[in-house]
Design a protein around this motif. Structure first.
Motif, PDB file in Angstrom:
ATOM      1  N   ASN A 280      49.516  30.627 -31.885  1.00 51.39           N
ATOM      2  CA  ASN A 280      50.291  31.098 -32.878  1.00 51.39           C
ATOM      3  C   ASN A 280      50.742  29.852 -33.516  1.00 51.39           C
ATOM      4  O   ASN A 280      51.110  29.675 -34.874  1.00 51.39           O
ATOM      5  CB  ASN A 280      51.713  31.798 -32.381  1.00 51.39           C
ATOM      6  N   GLY A 281      50.526  28.596 -32.839  1.00 53.22           N
ATOM      7  CA  GLY A 281      50.952  27.358 -33.425  1.00 53.22           C
ATOM      8  C   GLY A 281      50.017  26.564 -33.591  1.00 53.22           C
ATOM      9  O   GLY A 281      50.348  25.381 -34.029  1.00 53.22           O
ATOM     10  N   ALA A 282      48.715  27.055 -33.439  1.00 53.38           N
ATOM     11  CA  ALA A 282      47.503  26.108 -33.620  1.00 53.38           C
ATOM     12  C   ALA A 282      47.129  25.840 -35.052  1.00 53.38           C
ATOM     13  O   ALA A 282      46.695  24.658 -35.512  1.00 53.38           O
ATOM     14  CB  ALA A 282      46.460  26.808 -33.130  1.00 53.38           C
ATOM     15  N   PHE A 283      47.573  26.508 -36.118  1.00 53.56           N
ATOM     16  CA  PHE A 283      47.155  26.239 -37.363  1.00 53.56           C
ATOM     17  C   PHE A 283      48.267  27.215 -38.290  1.00 53.56           C
ATOM     18  O   PHE A 283      48.644  28.341 -37.950  1.00 53.56           O
ATOM     19  CB  PHE A 283      45.905  26.641 -37.719  1.00 53.56           C
ATOM     20  N   THR A 284      48.445  26.934 -39.600  1.00 54.45           N
ATOM     21  CA  THR A 284      49.043  27.781 -40.505  1.00 54.45           C
ATOM     22  C   THR A 284      48.003  28.535 -41.428  1.00 54.45           C
ATOM     23  O   THR A 284      46.993  27.944 -41.923  1.00 54.45           O
ATOM     24  CB  THR A 284      49.752  27.080 -41.539  1.00 54.45           C
ATOM     25  N   ILE A 330      43.410  37.442 -37.876  1.00 51.79           N
ATOM     26  CA  ILE A 330      42.488  37.355 -36.379  1.00 51.79           C
ATOM     27  C   ILE A 330      42.306  36.044 -36.221  1.00 51.79           C
ATOM     28  O   ILE A 330      41.865  35.082 -36.883  1.00 51.79           O
ATOM     29  CB  ILE A 330      41.175  38.273 -36.831  1.00 51.79           C
ATOM     30  N   TRP A 331      42.798  35.730 -35.051  1.00 46.24           N
ATOM     31  CA  TRP A 331      42.964  34.255 -34.403  1.00 46.24           C
ATOM     32  C   TRP A 331      41.551  33.928 -33.807  1.00 46.24           C
ATOM     33  O   TRP A 331      41.188  34.113 -32.848  1.00 46.24           O
ATOM     34  CB  TRP A 331      43.930  34.199 -33.438  1.00 46.24           C
ATOM     35  N   MET A 332      40.645  33.659 -34.856  1.00 41.53           N
ATOM     36  CA  MET A 332      39.153  33.144 -34.252  1.00 41.53           C
ATOM     37  C   MET A 332      39.144  31.815 -34.149  1.00 41.53           C
ATOM     38  O   MET A 332      39.904  31.059 -34.705  1.00 41.53           O
ATOM     39  CB  MET A 332      38.257  33.720 -35.491  1.00 41.53           C
ATOM     40  N   PRO A 333      38.185  31.203 -33.398  1.00 38.72           N
ATOM     41  CA  PRO A 333      37.711  29.596 -33.227  1.00 38.72           C
ATOM     42  C   PRO A 333      37.633  28.932 -34.925  1.00 38.72           C
ATOM     43  O   PRO A 333      38.208  27.942 -34.802  1.00 38.72           O
ATOM     44  CB  PRO A 333      36.481  29.581 -32.649  1.00 38.72           C
ATOM     45  N   GLY A 337      39.946  25.579 -36.152  1.00 36.60           N
ATOM     46  CA  GLY A 337      39.433  24.283 -36.744  1.00 36.60           C
ATOM     47  C   GLY A 337      38.609  23.550 -35.785  1.00 36.60           C
ATOM     48  O   GLY A 337      38.968  23.736 -34.571  1.00 36.60           O
ATOM     49  N   SER A 338      37.568  22.826 -36.248  1.00 38.11           N
ATOM     50  CA  SER A 338      36.643  22.176 -35.524  1.00 38.11           C
ATOM     51  C   SER A 338      37.235  21.022 -34.562  1.00 38.11           C
ATOM     52  O   SER A 338      36.767  20.604 -33.319  1.00 38.11           O
ATOM     53  CB  SER A 338      35.591  21.629 -36.131  1.00 38.11           C
ATOM     54  N   ASP A 339      38.276  20.271 -35.226  1.00 40.29           N
ATOM     55  CA  ASP A 339      38.988  19.139 -34.652  1.00 40.29           C
ATOM     56  C   ASP A 339      39.464  19.507 -33.409  1.00 40.29           C
ATOM     57  O   ASP A 339      39.377  18.953 -32.381  1.00 40.29           O
ATOM     58  CB  ASP A 339      39.692  18.585 -35.662  1.00 40.29           C
ATOM     59  N   LYS A 340      40.224  20.674 -33.511  1.00 39.91           N
ATOM     60  CA  LYS A 340      41.225  21.165 -32.384  1.00 39.91           C
ATOM     61  C   LYS A 340      40.297  21.638 -31.222  1.00 39.91           C
ATOM     62  O   LYS A 340      40.613  21.346 -30.116  1.00 39.91           O
ATOM     63  CB  LYS A 340      42.256  22.003 -32.829  1.00 39.91           C
ATOM     64  N   LEU A 341      38.973  22.279 -31.575  1.00 39.36           N
ATOM     65  CA  LEU A 341      38.377  22.637 -30.723  1.00 39.36           C
ATOM     66  C   LEU A 341      37.638  21.801 -29.799  1.00 39.36           C
ATOM     67  O   LEU A 341      37.441  21.611 -28.668  1.00 39.36           O
ATOM     68  CB  LEU A 341      37.411  23.789 -31.252  1.00 39.36           C
ATOM     69  N   THR A 342      37.000  20.681 -30.553  1.00 40.23           N
ATOM     70  CA  THR A 342      36.518  19.426 -30.090  1.00 40.23           C
ATOM     71  C   THR A 342      37.376  18.876 -29.105  1.00 40.23           C
ATOM     72  O   THR A 342      36.778  18.250 -28.075  1.00 40.23           O
ATOM     73  CB  THR A 342      35.806  18.474 -30.986  1.00 40.23           C
ATOM     74  N   LEU A 346      35.706  23.002 -26.803  1.00 38.83           N
ATOM     75  CA  LEU A 346      35.498  24.346 -27.090  1.00 38.83           C
ATOM     76  C   LEU A 346      34.517  24.519 -28.301  1.00 38.83           C
ATOM     77  O   LEU A 346      34.352  25.311 -28.906  1.00 38.83           O
ATOM     78  CB  LEU A 346      36.686  25.294 -27.043  1.00 38.83           C
ATOM     79  N   VAL A 347      33.722  23.534 -28.305  1.00 40.80           N
ATOM     80  CA  VAL A 347      32.789  23.395 -29.444  1.00 40.80           C
ATOM     81  C   VAL A 347      31.918  24.413 -29.327  1.00 40.80           C
ATOM     82  O   VAL A 347      31.314  24.976 -30.287  1.00 40.80           O
ATOM     83  CB  VAL A 347      32.156  22.187 -29.827  1.00 40.80           C
ATOM     84  N   ASP A 348      31.359  24.905 -28.165  1.00 37.97           N
ATOM     85  CA  ASP A 348      30.638  25.967 -28.113  1.00 37.97           C
ATOM     86  C   ASP A 348      30.898  27.372 -28.382  1.00 37.97           C
ATOM     87  O   ASP A 348      30.161  28.162 -28.801  1.00 37.97           O
ATOM     88  CB  ASP A 348      29.835  26.176 -26.507  1.00 37.97           C
ATOM     89  N   LEU A 349      32.341  27.616 -28.500  1.00 38.23           N
ATOM     90  CA  LEU A 349      32.854  28.859 -28.937  1.00 38.23           C
ATOM     91  C   LEU A 349      32.567  28.888 -30.427  1.00 38.23           C
ATOM     92  O   LEU A 349      32.443  30.046 -31.067  1.00 38.23           O
ATOM     93  CB  LEU A 349      34.205  28.859 -28.474  1.00 38.23           C
ATOM     94  N   LEU A 350      33.035  27.774 -31.099  1.00 38.69           N
ATOM     95  CA  LEU A 350      32.444  27.843 -32.487  1.00 38.69           C
ATOM     96  C   LEU A 350      31.210  28.046 -32.902  1.00 38.69           C
ATOM     97  O   LEU A 350      30.972  28.633 -33.870  1.00 38.69           O
ATOM     98  CB  LEU A 350      33.188  26.309 -32.823  1.00 38.69           C
ATOM     99  N   LYS A 351      30.207  27.406 -32.215  1.00 36.44           N
ATOM    100  CA  LYS A 351      28.681  27.488 -32.369  1.00 36.44           C
ATOM    101  C   LYS A 351      28.409  29.112 -32.173  1.00 36.44           C
ATOM    102  O   LYS A 351      27.811  29.719 -33.174  1.00 36.44           O
ATOM    103  CB  LYS A 351      27.970  26.902 -31.476  1.00 36.44           C
ATOM    104  N   GLU A 352      28.966  29.781 -31.396  1.00 39.68           N
ATOM    105  CA  GLU A 352      28.796  31.144 -30.939  1.00 39.68           C
ATOM    106  C   GLU A 352      29.299  31.936 -32.408  1.00 39.68           C
ATOM    107  O   GLU A 352      28.691  33.022 -32.767  1.00 39.68           O
ATOM    108  CB  GLU A 352      29.476  31.572 -29.858  1.00 39.68           C
ATOM    109  N   GLU A 353      30.679  31.540 -32.594  1.00 38.43           N
ATOM    110  CA  GLU A 353      30.981  32.421 -33.663  1.00 38.43           C
ATOM    111  C   GLU A 353      30.050  32.197 -34.985  1.00 38.43           C
ATOM    112  O   GLU A 353      29.958  33.294 -35.786  1.00 38.43           O
ATOM    113  CB  GLU A 353      32.404  32.005 -34.323  1.00 38.43           C
ATOM    114  N   ARG A 354      29.677  30.824 -35.145  1.00 32.87           N
ATOM    115  CA  ARG A 354      28.857  31.055 -36.475  1.00 32.87           C
ATOM    116  C   ARG A 354      27.413  31.564 -36.377  1.00 32.87           C
ATOM    117  O   ARG A 354      27.201  32.141 -37.435  1.00 32.87           O
ATOM    118  CB  ARG A 354      28.436  29.534 -36.301  1.00 32.87           C
TER     119      ARG A 354
END
Length: 379
Positions: A280-284, A330-333, A337-342, A346-354
Motif C-alpha cells: 500500500n505504501g510502495a507507490f501512489t 490492482i497491485w501488480m509488479p 516500478g522496476s527500480d523498487k523491484l530491482t 524481483l525483476v523476474d516477476l516483472l518479466k513474467e508479467e510482461r
C-alpha cells in the motif's frame, strides 16, 4: 435447384453412418447421370466421408456409380466453421469452380417443410409412413419444377449485378499490384483447381500465429525455478490480469462483491512474492483519482494542526463512501516500478508479467481481426 431423387432418402438404423450416406449418394448420382462427368457432393463431414468413399463403393456389390464420374467433396459453410483450419481451403465452396455463392446447407432446407407432418407420421406404420413421405416429396419436386424458371431468372439477375461489382473491385486491386506476382498467383490458382487436395492450401493465411495468453502462461510455468522466482508467481500474475479484465464486466452488486473478494485475496497472496514489502505504501497510483482524493482549501492547515502521525480523522457520524470494486487498483509488479523491484531482486516477476501482457495483447488483436472479418461479411 434442390430436389429429392428416388431411393436417395434413407432411415438411420443407429446414428448417422457412412453406409446410409453411401447408399443415398450412389442412388442420387445414378439417377439420370449418364452424361454427368463431375458431381459436387456437399456433406457436413465430407472431409472424412470422402477419404475412403471409392474403396467402399468398389467393395460393395450394392453400390454402383458411373465409372467416369468425378466427385468433388465439399462442406456446407455453416458446418465448416466448426472444422479445423486445414478443411477451409480444401472443402470450402468458395474454392470450387462452378459452385457459385452457395451456403451448402441443402438438407436442412429440404427437410424444413416435412417438420409439419412429422408428428403425424411418427405414429404410423413403416409402410404408411413411407407412402406419406413419398407423396409429400413428389409434391415438393413438382413445386420446385414449376418455380424453377422464375427462381433461376431472379438468381441470374442478382449474379450479373454482383459480377459487375466484383470485377470492378478486382480490377482496382490488380492495378496496384505487381503484374509478375499476379501472373504467378493465377498460375498457382489454376494448379490448385486442377490438383485440389493439399494444393488448395495456398489459400491459407501464411505466418506464425502469436502465442495466446494461456500459451504464454503454460510456457512460463515450464521455466525452471530460480532463487529470485517463487513458485506460483505465474498463476498469481495471471489472476491479477484476469481481475483487471473483470473490471470492465462488473455491472451489479453481487458481481461487485465477488470481484472485491478476489482483489483482497489477490493482494493477500501477493505478500508472499514481495518479501514483506508494504504494497500500500510502495507507490501512489496515478490511474485511479479516487485513491488519491482531492484536497480542499484549509485541509493542509488542519493536517499541520493535527500532525502527520495522527492518521486520518473522520467527522463523527459521517459515513465514508466505499470505493466500488471496479474502480480499485490492482497491485501488480508493473505498478510498483522496476527500480523498487530491482532493489528487492524481483525483476523476474516483472518479466513474467510482461510476457503475460504480450499474450493478453495477442488475444485482443486476434479477437479484433475476427470481429472485423465478421463485420466485413455482414456489411
Amino acid at each position: 435447384m434442390a430436389a429429392l431423387s428416388p431411393h436417395s432418402v434413407v432411415d438411420f438404423q443407429k446414428g448417422e453412418r457412412y453406409m446410409n450416406t453411401d447408399y443415398s449418394i450412389c442412388n442420387a448420382l445414378g439417377c439420370g447421370s449418364e452424361r454427368i462427368t463431375k458431381a459436387l457432393v456437399i456433406y457436413d463431414v465430407g472431409c472424412r466421408w470422402s477419404v475412403n468413399f471409392w474403396s467402399r463403393v468398389k467393395n460393395s456389390p450394392s453400390l454402383l456409380l458411373p465409372p467416369a464420374l468425378e466427385i468433388v467433396p465439399a462442406v456446407g459453410k455453416f458446418h465448416l466453421a466448426a472444422h479445423k483450419l486445414s478443411c477451409f481451403p480444401r472443402y470450402s465452396l468458395n474454392f470450387v469452380k462452378g459452385a457459385g455463392h452457395l451456403d451448402g446447407e441443402i438438407l436442412e432446407t429440404l427437410w424444413a417443410p416435412f417438420n409439419k407432418i412429422s408428428p403425424t407420421a411418427r405414429s404410423m406404420t413403416q409402410a404408411l409412413r413411407q407412402e406419406v413421405y413419398d407423396d409429400h416429396m413428389r409434391d415438393f419436386n413438382w413445386k420446385k419444377l414449376v418455380g424453377l424458371v422464375p427462381s433461376l431468372l431472379k438468381k441470374y439477375k442478382t449474379s450479373n449485378k454482383c459480377l459487375e461489382e466484383m470485377n470492378q473491385a478486382y480490377e482496382q486491386l490488380t492495378a496496384v499490384l505487381d503484374p509478375d506476382k499476379v501472373s504467378g498467383w493465377e498460375l498457382d490458382a489454376l494448379r490448385a483447381e486442377a490438383d485440389r487436395g493439399e494444393a488448395l492450401d495456398i489459400y491459407l493465411l501464411k505466418g506464425d500465429k502469436a502465442p495466446t495468453f494461456h500459451e504464454v502462461q503454460l510456457q512460463l510455468m515450464k521455466n525452471p525455478m530460480t532463487p529470485f522466482r517463487s513458485g506460483g508467481s505465474v498463476a498469481w500474475l495471471a489472476e491479477g490480469i484476469s481481475i483487471e479484465d473483470s473490471h470492465q464486466e462488473v455491472k451489479i452488486s453481487m458481481k461487485r462483491q465477488r470481484l472485491s473478494a478476489r482483489i483482497e485475496k489477490f493482494h493477500s497472496n501477493g505478500q508472499a512474492f514481495f518479501k514483506g514489502l508494504e504494497i500500500n505504501g510502495a507507490f501512489t497510483p496515478q490511474d485511479d483519482p479516487e485513491f488519491c482524493g482531492k484536497e480542499e482549501e484549509g485541509e493542509e492547515e488542519d493536517r499541520e494542526l493535527w500532525g502527520e502521525d495522527d492518521g486520518y480523522w473522520e467527522v463523527p457520524g459521517e459515513e465514508v463512501e466505499e470505493l466500488a470494486s471496479e474502480l480499485m487498483s490492482i497491485w501488480m509488479p508493473s505498478s510498483i516500478g522496476s527500480d523498487k523491484l530491482t532493489e528487492l531482486g524481483l525483476v523476474d516477476l516483472l518479466k513474467e508479467e510482461r510476457e503475460l501482457r504480450i499474450g493478453q495483447a495477442n488475444d485482443c488483436l486476434d479477437q479484433l481481426r475476427t470481429d472485423l472479418g465478421n463485420k466485413a461479411m455482414l456489411y
